[in-house]
Scaffold this active site. Structure first.
Site, PDB file in Angstrom:
ATOM      1  N   ASP A  46      36.942  72.013  43.278  1.00 47.37           N
ATOM      2  CA  ASP A  46      37.959  73.048  43.488  1.00 47.37           C
ATOM      3  C   ASP A  46      38.357  73.675  42.153  1.00 47.37           C
ATOM      4  O   ASP A  46      38.583  74.887  42.059  1.00 47.37           O
ATOM      5  CB  ASP A  46      39.189  72.440  44.172  1.00 47.37           C
ATOM      6  N   ASN A 117      45.759  78.891  42.965  1.00 42.90           N
ATOM      7  CA  ASN A 117      46.548  77.750  43.441  1.00 42.90           C
ATOM      8  C   ASN A 117      48.046  78.010  43.315  1.00 42.90           C
ATOM      9  O   ASN A 117      48.786  77.885  44.262  1.00 42.90           O
ATOM     10  CB  ASN A 117      46.242  76.492  42.611  1.00 42.90           C
ATOM     11  N   GLU A 118      48.454  78.343  42.064  1.00 34.90           N
ATOM     12  CA  GLU A 118      49.890  78.460  41.837  1.00 34.90           C
ATOM     13  C   GLU A 118      50.194  79.209  40.543  1.00 34.90           C
ATOM     14  O   GLU A 118      49.324  79.348  39.672  1.00 34.90           O
ATOM     15  CB  GLU A 118      50.569  77.071  41.770  1.00 34.90           C
ATOM     16  N   ARG A 143      68.377  74.629  37.158  1.00 33.68           N
ATOM     17  CA  ARG A 143      68.337  73.982  35.842  1.00 33.68           C
ATOM     18  C   ARG A 143      67.409  72.785  35.957  1.00 33.68           C
ATOM     19  O   ARG A 143      67.556  71.978  36.881  1.00 33.68           O
ATOM     20  CB  ARG A 143      69.749  73.526  35.479  1.00 33.68           C
ATOM     21  N   THR A 156      47.813  71.831  48.258  1.00 31.03           N
ATOM     22  CA  THR A 156      47.300  70.466  48.079  1.00 31.03           C
ATOM     23  C   THR A 156      47.096  70.116  46.601  1.00 31.03           C
ATOM     24  O   THR A 156      46.652  69.011  46.294  1.00 31.03           O
ATOM     25  CB  THR A 156      45.950  70.311  48.815  1.00 31.03           C
ATOM     26  N   ALA A 157      47.367  71.047  45.711  1.00 32.33           N
ATOM     27  CA  ALA A 157      47.129  70.831  44.281  1.00 32.33           C
ATOM     28  C   ALA A 157      48.418  70.368  43.586  1.00 32.33           C
ATOM     29  O   ALA A 157      49.055  69.421  44.022  1.00 32.33           O
ATOM     30  CB  ALA A 157      46.529  72.095  43.666  1.00 32.33           C
ATOM     31  N   TYR A 158      48.820  71.055  42.542  1.00 29.39           N
ATOM     32  CA  TYR A 158      50.019  70.676  41.777  1.00 29.39           C
ATOM     33  C   TYR A 158      51.232  70.547  42.705  1.00 29.39           C
ATOM     34  O   TYR A 158      52.045  69.621  42.612  1.00 29.39           O
ATOM     35  CB  TYR A 158      50.280  71.745  40.714  1.00 29.39           C
ATOM     36  N   ASN A 159      51.336  71.494  43.624  1.00 28.91           N
ATOM     37  CA  ASN A 159      52.448  71.512  44.566  1.00 28.91           C
ATOM     38  C   ASN A 159      52.633  70.167  45.268  1.00 28.91           C
ATOM     39  O   ASN A 159      53.739  69.661  45.405  1.00 28.91           O
ATOM     40  CB  ASN A 159      52.187  72.631  45.588  1.00 28.91           C
ATOM     41  N   SER A 161      51.668  67.236  44.193  1.00 31.00           N
ATOM     42  CA  SER A 161      52.144  66.227  43.233  1.00 31.00           C
ATOM     43  C   SER A 161      53.646  66.354  43.001  1.00 31.00           C
ATOM     44  O   SER A 161      54.297  65.390  42.606  1.00 31.00           O
ATOM     45  CB  SER A 161      51.430  66.384  41.888  1.00 31.00           C
TER      46      SER A 161
HETATM   47  P1  NAP Z   1      41.170  70.599  37.077  1.00 35.09           P
HETATM   48  O1  NAP Z   1      40.532  69.440  36.434  1.00 35.09           O
HETATM   49  O2  NAP Z   1      40.404  71.833  37.330  1.00 35.09           O
HETATM   50  O3  NAP Z   1      41.842  70.128  38.433  1.00 35.09           O
HETATM   51  C1  NAP Z   1      42.651  68.972  38.477  1.00 35.09           C
HETATM   52  C2  NAP Z   1      42.445  68.311  39.836  1.00 35.09           C
HETATM   53  O4  NAP Z   1      43.068  69.129  40.839  1.00 35.09           O
HETATM   54  C3  NAP Z   1      40.955  68.168  40.208  1.00 35.09           C
HETATM   55  O5  NAP Z   1      40.769  66.903  40.781  1.00 35.09           O
HETATM   56  C4  NAP Z   1      40.756  69.285  41.220  1.00 35.09           C
HETATM   57  O6  NAP Z   1      39.759  68.995  42.191  1.00 35.09           O
HETATM   58  C5  NAP Z   1      42.109  69.311  41.895  1.00 35.09           C
HETATM   59  N1  NAP Z   1      42.410  70.566  42.599  1.00 35.09           N
HETATM   60  C6  NAP Z   1      42.336  71.824  42.119  1.00 35.09           C
HETATM   61  N2  NAP Z   1      42.714  72.697  43.070  1.00 35.09           N
HETATM   62  C7  NAP Z   1      42.998  71.971  44.178  1.00 35.09           C
HETATM   63  C8  NAP Z   1      43.448  72.301  45.479  1.00 35.09           C
HETATM   64  N3  NAP Z   1      43.703  73.556  45.842  1.00 35.09           N
HETATM   65  N4  NAP Z   1      43.664  71.282  46.350  1.00 35.09           N
HETATM   66  C9  NAP Z   1      43.450  69.999  46.001  1.00 35.09           C
HETATM   67  N5  NAP Z   1      43.032  69.615  44.783  1.00 35.09           N
HETATM   68  C10 NAP Z   1      42.819  70.602  43.884  1.00 35.09           C
HETATM   69  O7  NAP Z   1      42.510  70.856  36.256  1.00 35.09           O
HETATM   70  P2  NAP Z   1      43.124  72.137  35.560  1.00 35.09           P
HETATM   71  O8  NAP Z   1      42.021  73.046  35.133  1.00 35.09           O
HETATM   72  O9  NAP Z   1      44.082  71.664  34.563  1.00 35.09           O
HETATM   73  O10 NAP Z   1      43.997  72.862  36.718  1.00 35.09           O
HETATM   74  C11 NAP Z   1      43.473  73.405  37.883  1.00 35.09           C
HETATM   75  C12 NAP Z   1      44.434  73.066  39.006  1.00 35.09           C
HETATM   76  O11 NAP Z   1      44.619  71.660  39.028  1.00 35.09           O
HETATM   77  C13 NAP Z   1      45.820  73.665  38.855  1.00 35.09           C
HETATM   78  O12 NAP Z   1      45.884  74.879  39.528  1.00 35.09           O
HETATM   79  C14 NAP Z   1      46.734  72.619  39.463  1.00 35.09           C
HETATM   80  O13 NAP Z   1      47.101  72.926  40.786  1.00 35.09           O
HETATM   81  C15 NAP Z   1      45.932  71.356  39.498  1.00 35.09           C
HETATM   82  N6  NAP Z   1      46.582  70.393  38.634  1.00 35.09           N
HETATM   83  C16 NAP Z   1      47.368  69.452  39.218  1.00 35.09           C
HETATM   84  C17 NAP Z   1      48.084  68.559  38.443  1.00 35.09           C
HETATM   85  C18 NAP Z   1      48.941  67.544  39.112  1.00 35.09           C
HETATM   86  O14 NAP Z   1      48.812  67.415  40.332  1.00 35.09           O
HETATM   87  N7  NAP Z   1      49.796  66.874  38.373  1.00 35.09           N
HETATM   88  C19 NAP Z   1      48.012  68.595  37.063  1.00 35.09           C
HETATM   89  C20 NAP Z   1      47.185  69.564  36.487  1.00 35.09           C
HETATM   90  C21 NAP Z   1      46.490  70.473  37.295  1.00 35.09           C
HETATM   91  P3  NAP Z   1      38.192  69.007  41.888  1.00 35.09           P
HETATM   92  O15 NAP Z   1      37.893  67.629  41.392  1.00 35.09           O
HETATM   93  O16 NAP Z   1      37.612  69.282  43.230  1.00 35.09           O
HETATM   94  O17 NAP Z   1      37.900  70.064  40.880  1.00 35.09           O
END
Ligand code: NAP
Length: 257
Positions: A46, A117-118, A143, A156-159, A161
């Protein structure tokens, strides 16, 4: 004949599938055009899919994206590497249906950012104060560490978490989530994820965003000179994704945890 670009995650499996795919597609009359492709084939996860969309953000009106996941099932991809033959056959036979997915735009005083994503505001340096307006009306004074506005696909991503709700595919919704909000008498904020109509426009306004970063998926930008960030679904840009088969959203979700 159609022009393609292949974006692969930098790991051995994805790289080797990229080489293999390029050869087969060239044999089938496709030309590689990294600059202005008709189709972008994404091999990875993703995260790779989101990277590919950002790479071609100025060409979303013409480029179509088709993805294969070299790990688990993804939310942006319908095939895993074990389904590679089917993935390629479906693409070559043109038996794909096109779907459009909305993306977020974040507009500041001097720039526009896009979030598949966000889009988020995050201040790890100091407590961030901001007024939150929805459709022009003051909704709350917040705040805390920051705020995240996500798309349905990004839910399903950062949101997630952040404790945000997962939104089922197909629902025209966006979601606003607090990051470590501080709640007491002086500053009142909702303290709960807010799932809302995707036509709403959200504005974050502050006298100072010093120390904060504007996050648009993987990219972050300093907010020193920003006082106002407006977030909503872009009318101009959508992601055109190809799908060759229907996968249950619940199966995808189950594979995530
Ligand atoms: P990245 O390594 O590209 O992604 C981080 C993880 O988030 C990977 O395991 C990725 O899955 C997964 N992911 C991405 N989009 C998703 C989605 N729509 N639904 C479920 N899982 C998803 O990290 P990055 O380049 O820093 O950031 C890309 C995205 O990752 C951001 O948009 C953010 O939403 C997410 N992220 C989440 C957190 C957290 O949850 N604390 C922290 C940083 C980033 P794959 O293994 O399939 O690539």
């Amino acid at each position: 004949m159609s022009e393609i670009a292949i974006v692969a995650r930098p790991d051995d499996t994805s790289r080797s599938l990229k080489q293999q795919t390029e050869l087969i597609l060239k044999r089938n009359g496709f030309t590689v055009n990294e600059t202005k492709p008709d189709y972008v084939l994404v091999i990875g996860g993703d995260g790779t899919f989101i990277y590919a969309v950002h790479k071609y953000i100025d060409q979303l009106s013409t480029a179509r994206f088709f993805g294969i996941h070299t790990g688990t099932l993804g939310f942006y991809t319908d095939y895993r590497d074990v389904d590679y033959d089917e993935f390629l056959r479906t693409f070559l036979s043109g038996e794909c249906t096109e779907f459009s997915y909305p993306i977020l735009e974040g507009i500041t005083e001097d720039s526009v950012y896009y979030g598949i994503n966000e889009i988020r505001v995050e201040n790890a340096a100091r407590t961030q104060n901001m007024n939150v307006y929805i459709n022009g009306r003051l909704f709350e004074t917040y705040r805390g560490t920051g705020m995240c506005v996500s798309t349905q696909l990004g839910s399903t991503a950062y949101n997630r978490s952040l404790g945000g709700a997962v939104i089922e595919e197909g629902l025209p919704l966006i979601e606003m989530c607090e990051m470590a909000g501080i709640h007491h008498n002086r500053y009142r904020s909702l303290k709960a994820p807010f799932v809302m109509n995707d036509r709403n426009r959200i504005v974050f306004e502050s006298e100072s965003f010093a120390g904060a970063l504007l996050g648009a998926d993987s990219d972050v930008y300093p907010m020193e000179s920003v006082h106002r960030l407006e977030i909503g679904i872009s009318e101009e840009k959508k992601v055109r994704m190809l799908k060759g088969r229907t996968l249950s959203y619940f199966e995808r979700l189950k594979s995530l945890f």
